[in-house]
Structures are given as structure tokens and as C-alpha cells.
Design an enzyme around this catalytic site. Structure first.
Site, mmCIF file in Angstrom:
data_model
loop_
_atom_site.group_PDB
_atom_site.id
_atom_site.type_symbol
_atom_site.label_atom_id
_atom_site.label_comp_id
_atom_site.label_asym_id
_atom_site.label_seq_id
_atom_site.Cartn_x
_atom_site.Cartn_y
_atom_site.Cartn_z
ATOM 1 N N LYS A 197 3.591 6.068 9.942
ATOM 2 C CA LYS A 197 2.893 4.801 10.208
ATOM 3 C C LYS A 197 3.623 4.079 11.334
ATOM 4 C CE LYS A 197 0.309 5.428 6.464
ATOM 5 N NZ LYS A 197 -1.088 5.910 6.592
ATOM 6 N N SER A 255 -4.949 8.879 9.526
ATOM 7 C CA SER A 255 -4.557 7.474 9.443
ATOM 8 C C SER A 255 -3.946 6.935 10.730
ATOM 9 C CB SER A 255 -3.569 7.262 8.291
ATOM 10 O OG SER A 255 -2.328 7.880 8.563
#
EC number: 3.4.21.89
Length: 261
Positions: free
Chosen positions: A142, A64
Site C-alpha cells: 500500500k 488494489s
């Protein structure tokens, strides 16, 4: 005249007679094997304090954050150093790469790695305290895009994310959904996969996204939860500052503020 012989007096080294120090048995050096348990306990205590309050190494398990952080299928996942001190004196800022505990709605695909055996599970928990075993929680990585009170949405006419109406500059994004003005945008059917919002980030929360925009279950994926996809600042563990393994990937992790341009 006859000299009278004088009695010789034996030398003394103190009030109690001859020095007894030389007659005391020397202390034997402490055996290494007796000291080893103490050294181990001290090392484990230092490791616990270091990883609880200062920094810890985490493994990147998914793609990701490609290409900033490697975690792709078939490759060696990066191990990153996450420092925990900085956020005791200030909140995360846009551009920071953060590790955080996933809120409840982010944990649907999380599976515990702990053994069903009580003894082994106990050893795993102890190992986790000193950094020998990963923590049994859904820790995610993230990038911060917006903070509490800011409005975030996508896209402008060029396919860029807007925060409080201003487009972001994001050089770290390489993989994204197609966006072609006049062909596939937020007004066409079907829409571009980039499109979302607008949403206002709740105070005390963060809007986070993966750098691999076309393959990241980030804030966009959780828009329907109690935080509108955002993550509480209290869930943040620390800031990712460097890649420590493998050696071929050594280096710092950049945190450019996408809102500053």
C-alpha cells in the site's frame, strides 16, 4: 710437463643434491563435481543474506494498487523489488509504497500456501529462506498517507483527503469513489464512498491506502481494529522501488509526497 686431468663435479641445485621439485607429482585439478556442492551452498547463503537484509522480489497479487502496480484479474501481476536497508535509518514517509506484514485483523482472507505434508512443508520453508518460495505470511503493498500523530480524514469540498487539515495532491489515484459537490458528498445521503474519519494515527503507526481507492481493503476497511486501521511501523518489510517483471513493465516506482503541495 703433463697436464693432470681434473675431476668434473656434477652440478648441484641445492644442499641436498639435484632439484627434486621436477620429480614431484603435479596436483590434479579439483573435479567440478566435487566443487559444485560448495558453490551451491555459497550461492544459497548469499541469496539468504541478500533477501533477508538487503532486498527481495514480491509478486503483486491483487488490483488494489492499480494502475501504479498491476495485479488485475487476467493480467500478469507485477514483480516488485523491495529494498530493506533504508528503513533501518529512518521511518517510512508519506508517499512511500511499502510492503508490510498484515496485522491480525488484516489476515481474515489469508490462506497458507504450505503443504500439509511435513517433508514438503519443510522444503518449502527452506526454499522461502533463500527466496525460491514466497514467505508464508500475509504480505501486503500500500501507499503511506499519514504517519504517527497525524489526523487523517476525507473529504474536503473537492473530495480530497485531508491530513492535519491540509488537502493532499495525489496524481497516482485514478480510480476512486464518486464525489460530486452538491450531489454526493460527505453530507448527502447516501454519502460518497470516499468519506471516512477523522482519525488520529497512533504513534509508531502508519495510515496506508491503495492507489485503487474504489477497490482496496486498506486502513479504511480496518478502522474498527485495535490500531484504528493503521499499521505498526514494525510490520513494514521495506520500500517498493522498482518493477522488475514482466520486462514490458520495467521501471521505478514513484513516491511523491502528497503532503508537500
Amino acid at each position: 710437463m703433463v697436464d693432470t686431468p681434473q675431476e668434473s663435479t656434477p652440478p648441484t641445485n641445492g644442499a641436498d643434491g639435484p632439484d627434486s621439485t621436477s620429480e614431484r607429482p603435479k596436483k590434479k585439478p579439483r573435479s567440478f563435481w566435487r566443487e559444485l556442492p560448495i558453490l551451491i551452498v555459497v550461492a544459497l547463503l548469499m541469496s539468504f543474506l541478500l533477501q533477508t537484509f538487503i532486498a527481495r522480489v514480491y509478486l503483486i497479487p491483487s488490483e488494489s494498487m492499480e494502475p501504479t502496480l498491476h495485479g488485475c484479474a487476467g493480467c500478469t501481476g507485477d514483480r516488485i523489488l523491495v529494498e530493506k536497508i533504508g528503513y533501518h535509518f529512518g521511518d517510512p514517509k508519506p508517499g512511500d509504497v511499502v510492503v508490510f506484514k498484515g496485522p491480525d485483523s488484516w489476515n481474515a482472507e489469508f490462506h497458507s500456501t504450505r503443504s500439509s505434508n511435513v517433508v514438503i512443508r519443510g522444503l518449502q520453508e527452506v526454499g522461502s529462506l533463500v527466496g525460491l518460495v514466497p514467505p508464508d505470511e500475509n504480505d501486503l503493498v500500500k501507499r503511506v498517507i499519514a504517519t504517527g500523530g497525524q489526523k487523517v480524514e476525507c473529504c474536503d469540498s473537492q473530495g480530497r483527503i485531508l491530513v492535519d487539515g491540509k488537502p493532499l495532491t495525489e496524481p497516482y489515484v485514478v480510480n476512486d469513489f464518486p464525489f460530486t459537490p452538491g450531489v454526493q458528498t460527505c453530507e448527502t445521503m447516501p454519502k460518497s464512498g470516499r468519506c471516512f474519519g477523522p482519525f488520529t494515527v497512533p504513534d509508531g503507526n502508519l495510515w496506508v491506502m491503495g492507489d485503487n481507492r474504489s477497490n482496496s481493503a486498506d486502513s479504511r476497511y480496518h478502522i474498527g481494529d485495535e490500531y484504528n486501521g493503521s499499521v505498526p511501523v514494525d510490520n513494514v518489510i521495506g520500500k517498493a522501488v522498482a518493477i522488475v517483471l514482466p520486462p514490458s513493465r520495467w521501471g521505478t516506482i514513484s513516491s511523491p509526497n502528497p503532503q508537500s503541495n
